[in-house]
Structure formats: C-alpha cells, structure tokens
Design a protein around this motif. Structure first.
Motif, PDB file in Angstrom:
ATOM      1  N   THR A  85       0.815  -1.215   0.000  1.00 32.95           N
ATOM      2  CA  THR A  85       0.000   0.000   0.000  1.00 32.95           C
ATOM      3  C   THR A  85       0.845   1.258   0.000  1.00 32.95           C
ATOM      4  N   MET A  86       1.986   1.233   0.679  1.00 32.99           N
ATOM      5  CA  MET A  86       2.816   2.430   0.785  1.00 32.99           C
ATOM      6  C   MET A  86       3.350   2.916  -0.556  1.00 32.99           C
ATOM      7  N   PHE A  87       3.430   2.033  -1.541  1.00 33.85           N
ATOM      8  CA  PHE A  87       3.898   2.462  -2.855  1.00 33.85           C
ATOM      9  C   PHE A  87       2.963   3.496  -3.469  1.00 33.85           C
ATOM     10  N   ASP A  88       1.681   3.414  -3.152  1.00 35.01           N
ATOM     11  CA  ASP A  88       0.690   4.319  -3.741  1.00 35.01           C
ATOM     12  C   ASP A  88       0.098   5.295  -2.736  1.00 35.01           C
ATOM     13  N   ASN A  89       0.652   5.342  -1.520  1.00 37.35           N
ATOM     14  CA  ASN A  89       0.119   6.242  -0.502  1.00 37.35           C
ATOM     15  C   ASN A  89       1.250   6.945   0.242  1.00 37.35           C
ATOM     16  N   PRO A  90       1.774   8.039  -0.321  1.00 35.31           N
ATOM     17  CA  PRO A  90       2.868   8.764   0.332  1.00 35.31           C
ATOM     18  C   PRO A  90       2.565   9.207   1.764  1.00 35.31           C
ATOM     19  N   PRO A  91       1.322   9.649   2.113  1.00 33.61           N
ATOM     20  CA  PRO A  91       1.090  10.032   3.509  1.00 33.61           C
ATOM     21  C   PRO A  91       1.340   8.894   4.496  1.00 33.61           C
ATOM     22  N   MET A  92       0.935   7.678   4.121  1.00 39.25           N
ATOM     23  CA  MET A  92       1.185   6.531   4.995  1.00 39.25           C
ATOM     24  C   MET A  92       2.670   6.268   5.135  1.00 39.25           C
ATOM     25  N   SER A  93       3.390   6.327   4.029  1.00 37.25           N
ATOM     26  CA  SER A  93       4.834   6.113   4.066  1.00 37.25           C
ATOM     27  C   SER A  93       5.523   7.181   4.913  1.00 37.25           C
ATOM     28  N   ARG A  94       5.100   8.441   4.761  1.00 34.71           N
ATOM     29  CA  ARG A  94       5.699   9.529   5.561  1.00 34.71           C
ATOM     30  C   ARG A  94       5.456   9.305   7.046  1.00 34.71           C
ATOM     31  N   LEU A  95       4.229   8.902   7.387  1.00 35.36           N
ATOM     32  CA  LEU A  95       3.896   8.700   8.796  1.00 35.36           C
ATOM     33  C   LEU A  95       4.787   7.641   9.423  1.00 35.36           C
ATOM     34  N   LEU A  96       4.972   6.537   8.728  1.00 37.49           N
ATOM     35  CA  LEU A  96       5.741   5.433   9.294  1.00 37.49           C
ATOM     36  C   LEU A  96       7.248   5.691   9.286  1.00 37.49           C
ATOM     37  N   GLU A  97       7.669   6.766   8.612  1.00 43.72           N
ATOM     38  CA  GLU A  97       9.072   7.170   8.628  1.00 43.72           C
ATOM     39  C   GLU A  97       9.358   8.243   9.678  1.00 43.72           C
ATOM     40  N   GLN A  98       8.315   8.781  10.325  1.00 47.20           N
ATOM     41  CA  GLN A  98       8.543   9.830  11.318  1.00 47.20           C
ATOM     42  C   GLN A  98       9.407   9.323  12.466  1.00 47.20           C
ATOM     43  N   PRO A  99      10.284  10.177  13.005  1.00 51.47           N
ATOM     44  CA  PRO A  99      11.106   9.759  14.146  1.00 51.47           C
ATOM     45  C   PRO A  99      10.282   9.350  15.365  1.00 51.47           C
ATOM     46  N   ASP A 100       9.063   9.891  15.502  1.00 49.27           N
ATOM     47  CA  ASP A 100       8.248   9.552  16.664  1.00 49.27           C
ATOM     48  C   ASP A 100       7.283   8.402  16.389  1.00 49.27           C
ATOM     49  N   ALA A 101       7.498   7.657  15.305  1.00 47.30           N
ATOM     50  CA  ALA A 101       6.655   6.507  14.981  1.00 47.30           C
ATOM     51  C   ALA A 101       7.381   5.210  15.304  1.00 47.30           C
ATOM     52  N   LYS A 102       6.658   4.275  15.892  1.00 43.52           N
ATOM     53  CA  LYS A 102       7.140   2.917  16.125  1.00 43.52           C
ATOM     54  C   LYS A 102       6.261   1.980  15.299  1.00 43.52           C
ATOM     55  N   VAL A 103       6.893   1.034  14.607  1.00 47.22           N
ATOM     56  CA  VAL A 103       6.183   0.200  13.641  1.00 47.22           C
ATOM     57  C   VAL A 103       6.282  -1.266  14.050  1.00 47.22           C
ATOM     58  N   MET A 104       5.176  -1.815  14.514  1.00 51.17           N
ATOM     59  CA  MET A 104       5.135  -3.207  14.965  1.00 51.17           C
ATOM     60  C   MET A 104       5.044  -4.166  13.783  1.00 51.17           C
ATOM     61  N   ILE A 105       5.537  -5.384  13.972  1.00 51.82           N
ATOM     62  CA  ILE A 105       5.382  -6.439  12.980  1.00 51.82           C
ATOM     63  C   ILE A 105       4.046  -7.127  13.217  1.00 51.82           C
TER      64      ILE A 105
END
Length: 297
Positions: free
Chosen positions: A80-100
């Motif tokens: 999904t991130m390939f076609d949704n830059p806002p989602m990709s930006r959010l998950l790249e933020q320094p204050d974001a933690k991304v669970m598996i």
C-alpha cells in the motif's frame, strides 16, 4: 497552528497526579535517538516489540507528554505504501514505532538474519487488554475514531463493561478526512480531540485511510499517542469473527480470513504479495529517507 505537548497540571486527573496536557506553543519533534530496536526488512522500517513492550512505550509517552505513533506493518501495508505517500511519511517519522503484524514477515526477518522470537509479532490481541487495564488504573483518557456508528456504539459498550474505570469515547469513521471546512465532520472531530486532550487515540479505519488521517491530523491536536487499530472494534462488537489464535501463531491467519471473505480478500492475499515483489524490483522504494542504525536491510 501545531499543538505542543508540554507539562501542565490537571487537578481533575483520576490518579491525583499532575496530568500532562496540551499547550499552544510550538512543538519539538520527538528525538530521533529514541529509535532503539529499529531494523529494516526489504527496506521497510520496523520496531519488533512484544505486547508488554508496546504498552511500556505507550505508558512512557503518556507520562512524559511526548508524541508517539504506534503503527503496524504487514505485506499489505508494504504494498500500500507504494501508492500512498502520507502513509509512508507517517511510518518514517522519528516519533513513529512500527510493529510487525504478520508471522510471514517475522519468518522473513529471521531469514534476513534478525533473531526475533515469535513474541515480537504483535497484534491488538496481544496488548490491548493490558493497555486498557493499565490505562484505566492510571486515569488515561482514550478516544476512538473509526468503524460504523453501530459498531462504535456496541464496541464502546463492550469495552466499558469489561473495564468499568475506562475513560473512553469516540467518533465513527464515516466522514471525509480531507474536508477541513468549518462545520465539517473532520473539523468537529479535531475540536473534540482538542477539547478532550486524549492520552491515547485509537484509529480504526483500515489501511491506508487510518494512517493518512493520522498524518493529516496529528499536529492539529494535543493527543499524545495515536494507535492504528484496523478492525479491532469490529471484533469486540461482533461485526467480524476473530481467527483462532493458533492459526496466527503458525502464520496461517490469512487462510481463515480468506475463507470467510474470499471476494473481499482474494486480491490482498493472493495477488498483492506478488505485486509487492514486482514493485520492490521495478519502482523506487516508498521509504528511502533513513536507514536502520545497524545498516541492515
């Protein structure tokens, strides 16, 4: 104007301790040095955590008043991130933690050389109960954004009955997330969030809509923690069936979901993974702005 997160005493806090509330000063971004435990898998930024570690992250963010985005990634999210830059930006933020959020991803991480126990695959079923119990005891304010009006009503009733001291309210997800005009549902929700100054806002609108909404809204409100939830409330309200836990533990939860909703999920589970592999080879990666501390992919 962005809303800062800074200490301010709240005499109404249930625990009797000073409460951290929003203050209308310019906010510092969360310190990038907090990115402990970060790895890269196929170029995607991940923070493998157990359920208890997730709750610990949330509790620390609430106590310190810092912003925290708790997100999750599976193969669907990667595609999904390939076609949704806002989602990709959010998950790249320094204050974001991304669970598996996928056993196949955990298996892939092991193949890539990351020594991760099974407990590092984390879903809402692994930590929400602990989070709500801890939050209810500490007087955290919870908000929920998403679901249908009926599912929202039923789900909140279930949660309030299960955790009598839980402070939670919500708004359904049937609104235009891009309509910021005065009087719109989006502007009303922003006003509600600022009035309530929630400690934790759970967002259950499905990928990528929930991530896009968080990315657009986060700096306009005083919420400390945003938590993407997918269909969590649907499960609690009985609108969707939860797969047996043992299927998730062996990486076959998707088979159960596909059997229940073949028309809705056939593309996601049977076609999208193949397209993801093609996109990884033929298109620029959606997350290219930073690398993991150890440099591993």
């Amino acid at each position: 104007m962005p809303v800062a997160l800074s200490p301010r005493a709240d005499p109404c806090h249930a625990s009797g301790e000073p409460r951290l509330m929003a203050s209308p000063t310019l906010p510092p971004f969360a310190d990038a040095s907090r990115r402990s435990g970060e790895i890269r898998l196929l170029g995607y930024r991940l923070h493998p955590m157990t359920g208890d570690e997730v709750v610990g992250e949330i509790a620390e963010a609430v106590a310190s008043g810092r912003r925290l985005i708790m997100a999750n990634v599976n193969a669907h999210a990667m595609a999904t991130m390939f076609d949704n830059p806002p989602m990709s930006r959010l998950l790249e933020q320094p204050d974001a933690k991304v669970m598996i959020d996928s056993m196949p991803m955990l298996f892939a991480a092991k193949l890539a050389g990351h020594r991760l126990p099974r407990a590092k695959r984390t879903t809402s079923l692994d930590f929400y109960d602990t989070m709500f119990r801890r939050g209810a005891a500490a007087g955290w304010r919870f908000g929920f954004v998403g679901a249908t009006p009926e599912t929202l009503r039923k789900g909140l009733v279930v949660l309030r009955e299960r955790y009598p001291a839980l402070d939670i309210d919500g708004r359904d997800g049937y609104f235009d997330i891009h309509d910021d005009a005065p009087g719109s549902a989006q502007s009303e929700i922003v006003a509600w969030l600022n009035e309530r100054s929630h400690d934790v806002v759970i967002v259950g609108m499905g990928m990528p809509r929930q991530e896009e909404w968080i990315e657009r809204t986060q700096h306009r409100v005083g919420t400390r923690v945003f938590l993407s939830a997918g269909a969590y409330l649907d499960y609690q309200a009985g609108a969707q069936r939860v797969s047996p836990r043992w299927l998730g533990q062996v990486g076959l939860e998707w088979v159960y979901r596909l059997a229940l909703s073949p028309r809705r999920l056939s593309y996601r589970y049977l076609i999208e993974p193949c397209l993801l592999l093609v996109r990884l080879v033929t298109r620029p990666h959606p997350q290219t702005r930073s690398r993991a501390p150890d440099g591993r992919d």
